[in-house]
Scaffold this motif. Structure first.
Motif, PDB file in Angstrom:
ATOM      1  N   GLU A   1      -6.680  -2.509  11.932  1.00  8.56           N
ATOM      2  CA  GLU A   1      -7.902  -2.978  10.021  1.00  8.56           C
ATOM      3  C   GLU A   1      -6.858  -2.471   9.076  1.00  8.56           C
ATOM      4  O   GLU A   1      -7.047  -3.700   8.630  1.00  8.56           O
ATOM      5  CB  GLU A   1      -9.075  -2.583  10.470  1.00  8.56           C
ATOM      6  CG  GLU A   1      -9.682  -2.720  11.665  1.00  8.56           C
ATOM      7  CD  GLU A   1     -11.815  -2.285  11.321  1.00  8.56           C
ATOM      8  OE1 GLU A   1     -12.227  -2.252  10.296  1.00  8.56           O
ATOM      9  OE2 GLU A   1     -11.535  -1.810  12.699  1.00  8.56           O
ATOM     10  N   PHE A   2      -6.330  -1.558   9.502  1.00  7.41           N
ATOM     11  CA  PHE A   2      -5.449  -1.794   7.603  1.00  7.41           C
ATOM     12  C   PHE A   2      -3.980  -1.791   7.927  1.00  7.41           C
ATOM     13  O   PHE A   2      -3.555  -2.310   8.181  1.00  7.41           O
ATOM     14  CB  PHE A   2      -5.317  -0.385   7.680  1.00  7.41           C
ATOM     15  CG  PHE A   2      -5.291   0.403   5.959  1.00  7.41           C
ATOM     16  CD1 PHE A   2      -6.467   0.300   4.936  1.00  7.41           C
ATOM     17  CD2 PHE A   2      -3.943   0.664   5.276  1.00  7.41           C
ATOM     18  CE1 PHE A   2      -6.389   0.448   4.152  1.00  7.41           C
ATOM     19  CE2 PHE A   2      -4.075   0.572   4.339  1.00  7.41           C
ATOM     20  CZ  PHE A   2      -4.894   0.620   3.351  1.00  7.41           C
ATOM     21  N   PRO A   3      -3.467  -2.673   6.818  1.00  7.24           N
ATOM     22  CA  PRO A   3      -2.560  -3.419   6.667  1.00  7.24           C
ATOM     23  C   PRO A   3      -1.094  -2.268   6.004  1.00  7.24           C
ATOM     24  O   PRO A   3      -1.956  -0.986   6.245  1.00  7.24           O
ATOM     25  CB  PRO A   3      -2.005  -3.966   5.225  1.00  7.24           C
ATOM     26  CG  PRO A   3      -3.685  -3.834   4.225  1.00  7.24           C
ATOM     27  CD  PRO A   3      -4.345  -3.102   5.553  1.00  7.24           C
ATOM     28  N   PRO A   4      -0.126  -2.601   6.257  1.00  4.14           N
ATOM     29  CA  PRO A   4       0.945  -1.341   6.919  1.00  4.14           C
ATOM     30  C   PRO A   4       1.067  -0.898   6.100  1.00  4.14           C
ATOM     31  O   PRO A   4       1.461  -1.146   4.480  1.00  4.14           O
ATOM     32  CB  PRO A   4       2.306  -1.954   7.545  1.00  4.14           C
ATOM     33  CG  PRO A   4       2.021  -3.124   7.616  1.00  4.14           C
ATOM     34  CD  PRO A   4       0.420  -3.861   7.484  1.00  4.14           C
ATOM     35  N   ARG A   5       1.713   0.402   5.286  1.00  2.53           N
ATOM     36  CA  ARG A   5       1.377   1.052   3.987  1.00  2.53           C
ATOM     37  C   ARG A   5       3.205   2.096   3.719  1.00  2.53           C
ATOM     38  O   ARG A   5       3.407   2.448   5.023  1.00  2.53           O
ATOM     39  CB  ARG A   5       0.110   1.626   4.062  1.00  2.53           C
ATOM     40  CG  ARG A   5       0.069   3.005   4.947  1.00  2.53           C
ATOM     41  CD  ARG A   5      -1.177   3.791   4.277  1.00  2.53           C
ATOM     42  NE  ARG A   5      -1.731   4.545   5.277  1.00  2.53           N
ATOM     43  CZ  ARG A   5      -2.373   4.141   6.343  1.00  2.53           C
ATOM     44  NH1 ARG A   5      -2.953   3.692   6.587  1.00  2.53           N
ATOM     45  NH2 ARG A   5      -2.615   5.510   7.017  1.00  2.53           N
TER      46      ARG A   5
ATOM     47  N   TRP B   1       0.746  -1.391  -0.633  1.00  2.04           N
ATOM     48  CA  TRP B   1      -0.361  -0.444   0.086  1.00  2.04           C
ATOM     49  C   TRP B   1       0.620   1.568  -0.264  1.00  2.04           C
ATOM     50  O   TRP B   1       2.030   0.946   0.708  1.00  2.04           O
ATOM     51  CB  TRP B   1      -0.847  -0.284   1.134  1.00  2.04           C
ATOM     52  CG  TRP B   1      -1.603  -1.258   1.449  1.00  2.04           C
ATOM     53  CD1 TRP B   1      -1.884  -2.714   1.781  1.00  2.04           C
ATOM     54  CD2 TRP B   1      -3.220  -1.205   0.418  1.00  2.04           C
ATOM     55  NE1 TRP B   1      -2.948  -2.991   0.613  1.00  2.04           N
ATOM     56  CE2 TRP B   1      -3.930  -2.305   1.082  1.00  2.04           C
ATOM     57  CE3 TRP B   1      -3.485   0.213  -0.210  1.00  2.04           C
ATOM     58  CZ2 TRP B   1      -4.900  -2.885   0.655  1.00  2.04           C
ATOM     59  CZ3 TRP B   1      -4.885   0.065  -0.486  1.00  2.04           C
ATOM     60  CH2 TRP B   1      -5.340  -1.615  -0.047  1.00  2.04           C
ATOM     61  N   ILE B   2       0.366   2.409  -0.974  1.00  2.00           N
ATOM     62  CA  ILE B   2       1.442   3.368  -1.304  1.00  2.00           C
ATOM     63  C   ILE B   2       0.650   4.371  -0.012  1.00  2.00           C
ATOM     64  O   ILE B   2      -0.299   4.773  -1.429  1.00  2.00           O
ATOM     65  CB  ILE B   2       1.721   3.860  -2.559  1.00  2.00           C
ATOM     66  CG1 ILE B   2       2.728   2.180  -2.653  1.00  2.00           C
ATOM     67  CG2 ILE B   2       2.448   5.219  -2.742  1.00  2.00           C
ATOM     68  CD1 ILE B   2       3.235   2.194  -3.994  1.00  2.00           C
ATOM     69  N   GLU B   3       1.004   5.399   0.052  1.00  2.00           N
ATOM     70  CA  GLU B   3       0.169   7.092   0.606  1.00  2.00           C
ATOM     71  C   GLU B   3       0.741   8.023   0.673  1.00  2.00           C
ATOM     72  O   GLU B   3       2.002   7.965   0.951  1.00  2.00           O
ATOM     73  CB  GLU B   3      -0.130   6.597   2.186  1.00  2.00           C
ATOM     74  CG  GLU B   3      -0.474   8.086   2.527  1.00  2.00           C
ATOM     75  CD  GLU B   3      -0.603   7.843   4.075  1.00  2.00           C
ATOM     76  OE1 GLU B   3      -0.662   9.359   4.508  1.00  2.00           O
ATOM     77  OE2 GLU B   3      -0.833   7.373   4.609  1.00  2.00           O
ATOM     78  N   GLY B   4       0.857   8.860  -0.456  1.00  2.20           N
ATOM     79  CA  GLY B   4       2.128   9.884  -0.602  1.00  2.20           C
ATOM     80  C   GLY B   4       1.107  11.026   0.470  1.00  2.20           C
ATOM     81  O   GLY B   4       0.407  11.368   1.865  1.00  2.20           O
TER      82      GLY B   4
ATOM     83  N   ASP C   1      -2.997  12.312   1.160  1.00  2.00           N
ATOM     84  CA  ASP C   1      -3.432  11.007   1.311  1.00  2.00           C
ATOM     85  C   ASP C   1      -4.343  10.761   2.173  1.00  2.00           C
ATOM     86  O   ASP C   1      -4.754   9.879   2.110  1.00  2.00           O
ATOM     87  CB  ASP C   1      -2.621   9.635   0.244  1.00  2.00           C
ATOM     88  CG  ASP C   1      -2.338   9.393  -1.512  1.00  2.00           C
ATOM     89  OD1 ASP C   1      -3.208  11.154  -1.827  1.00  2.00           O
ATOM     90  OD2 ASP C   1      -1.578   9.620  -1.307  1.00  2.00           O
ATOM     91  N   ALA C   2      -3.124  11.348   3.556  1.00  2.00           N
ATOM     92  CA  ALA C   2      -3.716  10.165   4.445  1.00  2.00           C
ATOM     93  C   ALA C   2      -5.286  11.109   4.786  1.00  2.00           C
ATOM     94  O   ALA C   2      -6.358  10.219   4.973  1.00  2.00           O
ATOM     95  CB  ALA C   2      -3.576  12.009   5.933  1.00  2.00           C
ATOM     96  N   PRO C   3      -6.087  12.015   4.307  1.00  4.01           N
ATOM     97  CA  PRO C   3      -7.648  12.275   4.803  1.00  4.01           C
ATOM     98  C   PRO C   3      -8.287  11.022   4.460  1.00  4.01           C
ATOM     99  O   PRO C   3      -9.887   9.902   3.820  1.00  4.01           O
ATOM    100  CB  PRO C   3      -8.342  13.238   3.264  1.00  4.01           C
ATOM    101  CG  PRO C   3      -6.567  14.392   3.675  1.00  4.01           C
ATOM    102  CD  PRO C   3      -5.700  12.796   3.595  1.00  4.01           C
ATOM    103  N   TYR C   4      -7.822  10.571   2.779  1.00  5.99           N
ATOM    104  CA  TYR C   4      -8.416   9.287   2.095  1.00  5.99           C
ATOM    105  C   TYR C   4      -8.004   8.090   3.247  1.00  5.99           C
ATOM    106  O   TYR C   4      -9.151   7.135   2.919  1.00  5.99           O
ATOM    107  CB  TYR C   4      -7.693   7.985   0.507  1.00  5.99           C
ATOM    108  CG  TYR C   4      -8.550   7.784  -0.421  1.00  5.99           C
ATOM    109  CD1 TYR C   4      -9.631   8.068  -0.775  1.00  5.99           C
ATOM    110  CD2 TYR C   4      -7.466   6.483   0.238  1.00  5.99           C
ATOM    111  CE1 TYR C   4      -9.920   7.048  -1.665  1.00  5.99           C
ATOM    112  CE2 TYR C   4      -8.684   5.648  -0.846  1.00  5.99           C
ATOM    113  CZ  TYR C   4      -9.447   5.822  -1.251  1.00  5.99           C
ATOM    114  OH  TYR C   4     -10.343   4.677  -2.596  1.00  5.99           O
ATOM    115  N   PHE C   5      -7.133   7.817   3.875  1.00  9.24           N
ATOM    116  CA  PHE C   5      -6.911   5.691   4.813  1.00  9.24           C
ATOM    117  C   PHE C   5      -7.924   7.161   5.917  1.00  9.24           C
ATOM    118  O   PHE C   5      -7.801   6.348   6.878  1.00  9.24           O
ATOM    119  CB  PHE C   5      -5.876   6.446   4.843  1.00  9.24           C
ATOM    120  CG  PHE C   5      -4.964   5.613   3.668  1.00  9.24           C
ATOM    121  CD1 PHE C   5      -5.102   4.394   3.325  1.00  9.24           C
ATOM    122  CD2 PHE C   5      -3.888   6.507   2.769  1.00  9.24           C
ATOM    123  CE1 PHE C   5      -4.321   3.804   2.473  1.00  9.24           C
ATOM    124  CE2 PHE C   5      -3.819   6.605   1.685  1.00  9.24           C
ATOM    125  CZ  PHE C   5      -3.743   4.300   1.224  1.00  9.24           C
TER     126      PHE C   5
END
Length: 183
Positions: A102-106, A85-88, A91-95
């Motif tokens: 509950e979310f895999p590491p990104r 998983w990639i977070e730019g 992108d924080a509001p999306y996650f």
């Protein structure tokens, strides 16, 4: 003339040809590649390393729901794929709607991490993302990509790469140039 329908890359090619006639014609170099794509092995029958970059760099209402990405990732993992998983930087509001447990590491990339992001995208067999810089960077790297585009523009900003497959809904209001009349 400028167009909302023609690809930006084609319009840029026309501009360069106007400014420098040697860039005109069928033998003109494609101007949308800043560097030649990295050599890649032939695609595997099924991708083994898949990166999901579901953020849109801002307002998550413009995006395919995170739950849909999670479903896709679970299906690929069930088939034996390694999912990243990639977070730019935007992108924080999306996650935000999903508890971290509950979310895999990104992998998180900041504004100054373009080289590291490019290395990550070059190492995966498939990228799944929205119409974002991720899709365009992956196109330049030659990374096979599925890019989800909204209806704001038609083909204007589609990456000019045979390795990028665009999935785009065209609702009756498409082509609005993102001047949406709806909530």
């Amino acid at each position: 003339p400028a167009s909302f329908e023609r690809a930006e890359a084609a319009q840029l090619q026309d501009l360069f040809a106007l400014l420098e006639p040697s860039l005109a014609g069928p033998a003109a170099p494609p101007v949308w590649y800043a560097v030649p794509p990295r050599p890649r092995p032939a695609p595997a029958r099924e991708p083994r390393r898949i990166a999901f970059a579901p953020g849109v760099g801002g307002d998550p209402r413009r995006a395919w729901p995170l739950g849909h990405f999670l479903t896709l990732a679970a299906e690929w993992q069930a088939r034996g794929a390694e999912v990243q998983w990639i977070e730019g930087p935007g992108d924080a509001p999306y996650f935000a709607g999903l508890p971290e447990a509950e979310f895999p590491p990104r992998r998180r990339f900041g504004g100054g991490d373009l080289a590291a992001l490019a290395d990550t995208l070059a190492e995966v067999d498939l990228l799944v993302c929205h119409d974002t810089a991720y899709a365009h960077l992956a196109a330049g790297l030659g990374t096979p990509t599925v890019a989800l585009f909204g209806g704001g523009q038609h083909r204007r900003f589609h990456p000019a790469s045979a390795r990028v497959k665009v999935v785009q809904g065209l609702p009756p209001c498409s082509g609005c140039q993102w001047h949406c009349l709806h909530d």
